[in-house]
Design an enzyme around this catalytic site. Structure first.
Site, PDB file in Angstrom:
ATOM      1  N   ALA A   5       0.798  -1.231   0.000  1.00 14.91           N
ATOM      2  CA  ALA A   5       0.000   0.000   0.000  1.00 14.91           C
ATOM      3  C   ALA A   5       0.827   1.275   0.000  1.00 14.91           C
ATOM      4  CB  ALA A   5      -0.985   0.009   1.186  1.00 14.91           C
ATOM      5  N   HIS A   6       1.983   1.257  -0.610  1.00 15.24           N
ATOM      6  CA  HIS A   6       2.759   2.493  -0.727  1.00 15.24           C
ATOM      7  C   HIS A   6       2.360   3.195  -2.019  1.00 15.24           C
ATOM      8  CE1 HIS A   6       6.012   0.809   2.132  1.00 15.24           C
ATOM      9  NE2 HIS A   6       4.976   1.308   2.773  1.00 15.24           N
ATOM     10  N   ILE A   7       1.620   4.271  -1.815  1.00 18.43           N
ATOM     11  CA  ILE A   7       1.009   4.962  -2.947  1.00 18.43           C
ATOM     12  C   ILE A   7       2.062   5.851  -3.604  1.00 18.43           C
ATOM     13  CG2 ILE A   7      -0.919   6.455  -3.569  1.00 18.43           C
ATOM     14  CD1 ILE A   7      -1.679   5.759  -0.426  1.00 18.43           C
TER      15      ILE A   7
END
Ligand SMILES: Cc1cc2nc3c(=O)[nH]c(=O)nc-3n(C[C@H](O)[C@H](O)[C@H](O)COP(=O)(O)OP(=O)(O)OC[C@H]3O[C@@H](n4cnc5c(N)ncnc54)[C@H](O)[C@@H]3O)c2cc1C
Length: 190
Positions: free
Chosen positions: A126-128
């Site tokens: 979930a590292h945008i």
């Protein structure tokens, strides 16, 4: 490589993991005391890898619109051979490590490849990042090296959306440094 005690907690988005726990009634004393312990309280080894810059990984506008009539984003995304090979290596290493510890990999583990599609089963942390990437050429980037958009001279973008590539580790310190750098550039311009 990350060693964790959250078992399969990372095999889904935070909301879907919590949803699964709640639906099974695994909360409160049931979480702490259940026997065998829930899937989310086992030791886990996980492997993360950097991604190469693939020009075919893109975001543009979809013909689908949201309730306000704004086009939804459309993503084309593939992890690519480099990442697949790194993750295959990670699975091999973790299998060996579990062997040394005389432990078996849980039967809950997904097979390396989806049997129907043949594609690799992988999870994201979930590292945008990305979608407004930084570069010198307006043909293949959105902002210049200082975070100013090529198209609109008084529009500057800060945050991890300007990353052209992504390292393995967490982005926030880097994006904070870039934001300070862009703030100094705006100050100079003014
Ligand atoms: C579950 C989770 C855990 C994470 N853990 C870590 C971690 O441990 N360490 C780490 O370094 N990173 C972590 N990250 C990644 C990190 O949080 C993101 O990379 C970072 O927040 C991105 O910052 P940003 O400013 O680029 O974007 P965001 O923080 O997403 O900010 C974008 C902002 O724009 C707003 N916005 C969107 N559209 C509009 C619009 N049309 N008009 C006005 N406003 C709009 C949004 O509401 C939002 O406030 C995690 C991310 C997730 C989801």
């Amino acid at each position: 490589m990350t060693i964790g005690n959250d078992g399969w907690g990372r095999t889904g988005a935070p909301a879907s993991v919590i949803d699964r726990l709640l639906k099974k009634g695994t909360f409160g004393s049931a979480f702490a005391g259940s026997n065998p312990r829930p899937d989310y309280a086992h030791g886990a080894l996980s492997f993360s890898t950097e991604m190469l810059a693939e020009s075919s990984n893109q975001v543009d506008l979809s013909t689908n619109k949201d309730v306000l009539g704004i086009p939804r984003p459309r993503f084309a995304f593939n992890i690519g051979t480099y990442v697949e090979k790194a993750l295959e290596h990670g699975l091999k290493a973790s299998t060996e490590l579990f062997g040394v510890m005389a432990r078996k990999i849980s039967p809950l583990a997904k097979p390396l490849h989806n049997q129907d599609t043949g594609r690799m089963n992988w999870n994201t942390a979930a590292h945008i990042m990305g979608t407004c990437i930084m570069g010198d050429d307006p043909k293949d980037s959105v902002v210049d090296r200082w975070g100013r958009t090529h198209d609109v001279p008084n529009l500057w973008i800060v945050g991890s959306s300007v990353f052209p590539t992504s390292a393995t580790s967490n982005p926030t310190v880097t994006l904070a440094a870039l934001a300070l750098r862009t703030a100094a550039a705006i100050d100079r311009e003014m």
